[in-house]
Design a protein around this motif. Structure first.
Motif, mmCIF file in Angstrom:
data_model
loop_
_atom_site.group_PDB
_atom_site.id
_atom_site.type_symbol
_atom_site.label_atom_id
_atom_site.label_comp_id
_atom_site.label_asym_id
_atom_site.label_seq_id
_atom_site.Cartn_x
_atom_site.Cartn_y
_atom_site.Cartn_z
ATOM 1 N N PHE A 72 20.113 -49.688 6.355
ATOM 2 C CA PHE A 72 19.180 -50.251 5.044
ATOM 3 C C PHE A 72 18.301 -51.564 5.270
ATOM 4 N N GLU A 73 18.366 -52.276 5.638
ATOM 5 C CA GLU A 73 17.694 -53.404 5.639
ATOM 6 C C GLU A 73 17.202 -53.226 6.806
ATOM 7 N N ALA A 74 16.746 -52.254 7.686
ATOM 8 C CA ALA A 74 15.639 -51.754 9.117
ATOM 9 C C ALA A 74 15.079 -51.791 8.372
ATOM 10 N N PHE B 242 14.009 -51.286 5.012
ATOM 11 C CA PHE B 242 13.763 -51.524 4.068
ATOM 12 C C PHE B 242 12.317 -53.155 4.319
ATOM 13 N N ASN B 243 13.038 -53.666 5.691
ATOM 14 C CA ASN B 243 11.569 -54.006 6.279
ATOM 15 C C ASN B 243 11.031 -52.821 7.399
ATOM 16 N N SER B 244 11.006 -52.832 6.811
ATOM 17 C CA SER B 244 10.010 -51.659 7.992
ATOM 18 C C SER B 244 9.045 -51.370 7.170
ATOM 19 N N ILE B 245 9.520 -50.800 5.476
ATOM 20 C CA ILE B 245 8.696 -50.555 5.103
ATOM 21 C C ILE B 245 7.838 -51.750 4.147
ATOM 22 N N PHE C 84 32.112 -48.883 8.324
ATOM 23 C CA PHE C 84 30.348 -48.025 7.552
ATOM 24 C C PHE C 84 29.794 -48.165 7.170
ATOM 25 N N ASP C 85 30.397 -49.707 6.243
ATOM 26 C CA ASP C 85 29.498 -50.030 5.058
ATOM 27 C C ASP C 85 28.197 -51.357 5.628
#
Length: 221
Positions: free
Chosen positions: A34-36, A38-41, A26-27
């Motif tokens: 979350f990383e994906a 964040f990168n898109s933003i 899950f982690d």
């Protein structure tokens, strides 16, 4: 009884291991998601902040051409054309430019960090007068005077504020009795007795009024 207790301990250990594996999975999934996101933003913000393409307008050449066309001793265009295009005579225009370039910081002729001179006061004031005299868009003065639309609008804003500040008390006031008498005499000498100010098409009919200029010389009453 001992065998049953041992079996229970094995089951508990197995369950704990499954819980740990689930938590780890899950982690990992959460971190990847979350990383994906964040990168898109971040990438979207980078795309929004694209730098404008710099255009080398060669403003020095623009000033030189303007000077040679209207302000040099052997100017290309004579005084009557200057009067028509600037809506004032050259002496009055130069008086305005001189006051603005000495007393309004925006019109100071300064050098940038690399020692290159910016737009001249003549370019800035001419751009403003052209927009006001012809009612043109801000980017219409770019090709001749070599300054962009945003700069032209800044010139217009600072020019009007400077005129109000420097000349408001002298010109932007109600006419005195002497002023009215002089204007009435001027109007009568030109064939318009009793008129103060410019010709108003509501009161005076033009025999051959240009249809392209319809409405530009009438008042809104």
């Amino acid at each position: 009884m001992a065998a049953s207790s041992s079996h229970d301990r094995l089951d508990d250990a197995y369950d704990d291991r499954l819980d740990d594996e689930f938590d780890d999975a899950f982690d990992d999934a959460f971190d990847q998601k979350f990383e994906a996101m964040f990168n898109s933003i971040v990438n979207a913000e980078k795309r929004k902040k694209k730098k404008r393409a710099y255009i080398e307008r060669e403003r020095e050449q623009g000033h030189a051409r303007l000077w040679n066309d209207y302000f040099s001793d052997d100017a290309t265009y004579p005084s009557h054309i200057f009067r028509r295009r600037f809506r004032m005579n050259k002496d009055l225009f130069m008086r305005i430019v001189d006051r603005l370039s000495n007393e309004v910081p925006y019109f100071w002729h300064r050098r940038n960090a690399i020692g290159r001179l910016g737009l001249s006061p003549l370019q800035k004031c001419t751009a403003t007068i052209r927009m006001m005299a012809y009612g043109t868009a801000a980017d219409a003065v770019d090709e001749y005077l070599r300054l962009g639309a945003i700069t032209a609008l800044l010139c217009l804003e600072n020019f009007t504020e400077g005129i109000i500040s420097l000349f408001g008390d002298e010109y932007l006031r109600r006419p005195t009795t002497d002023d009215l008498e002089r204007l009435l005499n001027d109007g009568e000498d030109r064939g318009f007795p009793g008129m103060i100010g410019s010709i108003d098409c509501i009161h005076w009919e033009w025999k051959n009024c240009l249809t392209a200029w319809r409405g530009q010389y009438t008042r809104s009453f």
